[in-house]
Design an enzyme around this catalytic site. Sequence first.
Site, PDB file in Angstrom:
ATOM      1  N   ARG A 158       0.845  -1.189   0.078  1.00 29.55           N
ATOM      2  CA  ARG A 158       0.144  -0.127   0.034  1.00 29.55           C
ATOM      3  C   ARG A 158       0.852   1.140  -0.039  1.00 29.55           C
ATOM      4  O   ARG A 158       0.799   2.089  -0.735  1.00 29.55           O
ATOM      5  CB  ARG A 158      -0.882  -0.053   1.210  1.00 29.55           C
ATOM      6  CG  ARG A 158      -1.714  -1.078   0.901  1.00 29.55           C
ATOM      7  CD  ARG A 158      -2.298  -1.539   2.486  1.00 29.55           C
ATOM      8  NE  ARG A 158      -1.372  -2.267   3.116  1.00 29.55           N
ATOM      9  CZ  ARG A 158      -1.417  -2.632   4.290  1.00 29.55           C
ATOM     10  NH1 ARG A 158      -2.204  -2.536   4.956  1.00 29.55           N
ATOM     11  NH2 ARG A 158      -0.150  -3.270   4.920  1.00 29.55           N
ATOM     12  N   LEU A 190       4.142   2.525  -1.120  1.00 29.58           N
ATOM     13  CA  LEU A 190       5.233   1.954  -1.926  1.00 29.58           C
ATOM     14  C   LEU A 190       6.576   1.697  -1.330  1.00 29.58           C
ATOM     15  O   LEU A 190       6.929   2.931  -0.825  1.00 29.58           O
ATOM     16  CB  LEU A 190       5.252   2.255  -3.322  1.00 29.58           C
ATOM     17  CG  LEU A 190       3.927   2.403  -4.057  1.00 29.58           C
ATOM     18  CD1 LEU A 190       4.036   3.179  -5.157  1.00 29.58           C
ATOM     19  CD2 LEU A 190       3.743   0.909  -4.589  1.00 29.58           C
ATOM     20  N   HIS A 245      -5.056  11.875  -3.762  1.00 32.14           N
ATOM     21  CA  HIS A 245      -5.327  11.702  -2.366  1.00 32.14           C
ATOM     22  C   HIS A 245      -6.335  12.717  -2.148  1.00 32.14           C
ATOM     23  O   HIS A 245      -6.528  13.855  -2.598  1.00 32.14           O
ATOM     24  CB  HIS A 245      -4.097  12.319  -1.421  1.00 32.14           C
ATOM     25  CG  HIS A 245      -4.186  12.362   0.067  1.00 32.14           C
ATOM     26  ND1 HIS A 245      -4.330  11.102   0.616  1.00 32.14           N
ATOM     27  CD2 HIS A 245      -4.301  13.216   0.865  1.00 32.14           C
ATOM     28  CE1 HIS A 245      -4.635  11.320   1.809  1.00 32.14           C
ATOM     29  NE2 HIS A 245      -4.610  12.669   2.006  1.00 32.14           N
ATOM     30  N   ASP A 280       2.044  10.644   0.888  1.00 28.68           N
ATOM     31  CA  ASP A 280       1.111  11.781   0.381  1.00 28.68           C
ATOM     32  C   ASP A 280       1.922  13.020   0.379  1.00 28.68           C
ATOM     33  O   ASP A 280       1.569  13.925   1.100  1.00 28.68           O
ATOM     34  CB  ASP A 280       0.067  11.919   1.227  1.00 28.68           C
ATOM     35  CG  ASP A 280      -0.783  10.509   1.274  1.00 28.68           C
ATOM     36  OD1 ASP A 280      -0.829   9.931   0.113  1.00 28.68           O
ATOM     37  OD2 ASP A 280      -1.688  10.214   2.203  1.00 28.68           O
ATOM     38  N   THR A 296     -16.247  13.000  -6.810  1.00 27.02           N
ATOM     39  CA  THR A 296     -16.508  13.537  -8.076  1.00 27.02           C
ATOM     40  C   THR A 296     -15.486  14.390  -8.533  1.00 27.02           C
ATOM     41  O   THR A 296     -15.206  14.244 -10.110  1.00 27.02           O
ATOM     42  CB  THR A 296     -17.854  14.364  -8.108  1.00 27.02           C
ATOM     43  OG1 THR A 296     -18.797  13.646  -7.270  1.00 27.02           O
ATOM     44  CG2 THR A 296     -18.198  14.996  -9.302  1.00 27.02           C
TER      45      THR A 296
HETATM   46  C1  GRF Z   1      -9.640   7.376  -3.263  1.00 26.42           C
HETATM   47  O1  GRF Z   1     -10.486   8.309  -2.580  1.00 26.42           O
HETATM   48  C2  GRF Z   1      -8.395   7.921  -3.480  1.00 26.42           C
HETATM   49  O2  GRF Z   1      -8.278   9.462  -3.296  1.00 26.42           O
HETATM   50  C3  GRF Z   1      -7.487   7.390  -2.380  1.00 26.42           C
HETATM   51  O3  GRF Z   1      -8.020   6.087  -2.331  1.00 26.42           O
HETATM   52  C4  GRF Z   1      -9.407   5.948  -2.831  1.00 26.42           C
HETATM   53  C5  GRF Z   1      -9.617   4.984  -4.041  1.00 26.42           C
HETATM   54  O4  GRF Z   1     -10.696   4.889  -4.321  1.00 26.42           O
HETATM   55  N1  GRF Z   1      -6.345   7.246  -2.808  1.00 26.42           N
HETATM   56  P1  GRF Z   1     -11.345   4.025  -5.613  1.00 26.42           P
HETATM   57  O5  GRF Z   1     -10.613   2.538  -5.440  1.00 26.42           O
HETATM   58  O6  GRF Z   1     -10.594   4.718  -6.754  1.00 26.42           O
HETATM   59  O7  GRF Z   1     -12.620   3.938  -5.676  1.00 26.42           O
END
Ligand code: GRF
Length: 200
Positions: free
Chosen positions: A75, A77, A93, A129, A156
């Site tokens: 998770r 890296l 993020h 991050d 979104t």
């Molecule tokens: C998203 O909220 C992204 O910002 C974070 O992990 C989540 C992944 O969501 N790094 P998805 O698997 O793309 O729906």
Amino acid sequence: MASPLSLGVLISGSGTNLQAIIDAIERGELNAVIRVVLSNRGDAYGLARARHHNLPTVVISHKDFSSREVAGFMRLLSPFFIRAFPQRIVNIHPALLPAFPGTHVQRRALEHGVRVSGVTVHFVDEEMDHGPIIAQAAVPVYADDSEESLSARIRTQEHRIYPQAIQLFAEGRLEVRGRLVIVHNEARAPTATLRSPEPL
Ligand code: GRF
């Protein structure tokens, strides 16, 4: 048009951002080909999304390996992995970095009473991050927001700016200068094809 950018998409869960990338490619807005979808969890719903679009999938559970270096992927890296792809790994993020890195992001944003949150797309470096910021989008935070409602508003924007940021990369328009990413108006170098990493 330049040859499409080769992408490997690393997922752990629902894969809605993977879906946004697939959709952008299919709409002709992102000049890329997904060569592999890699998950560290066999039950990630994003794997079903990938299979639905006939994309190659690989599951590498970090739990099956003695170390991150042996597993190659986890998770967070490993430096070993990141050094193999300098300035070629991008993360999304759900906060306006450098605020709220890490996990439980929306909960912490609500606890702090922030009025604005959002999403950040950034190059990955060896800190979590943390790497140079490519793109951000802001959303309002309302007094009656729950983690779910704020997450949905942010999500979104994730789906909008992630494919856009990757397209900027595909067009060779991103230049990393230290902590900063310069977005050029025109392509500088034909970076749209995958360069092999240095031998490990
Ligand atoms: C998203 O909220 C992204 O910002 C974070 O992990 C989540 C992944 O969501 N790094 P998805 O698997 O793309 O729906």
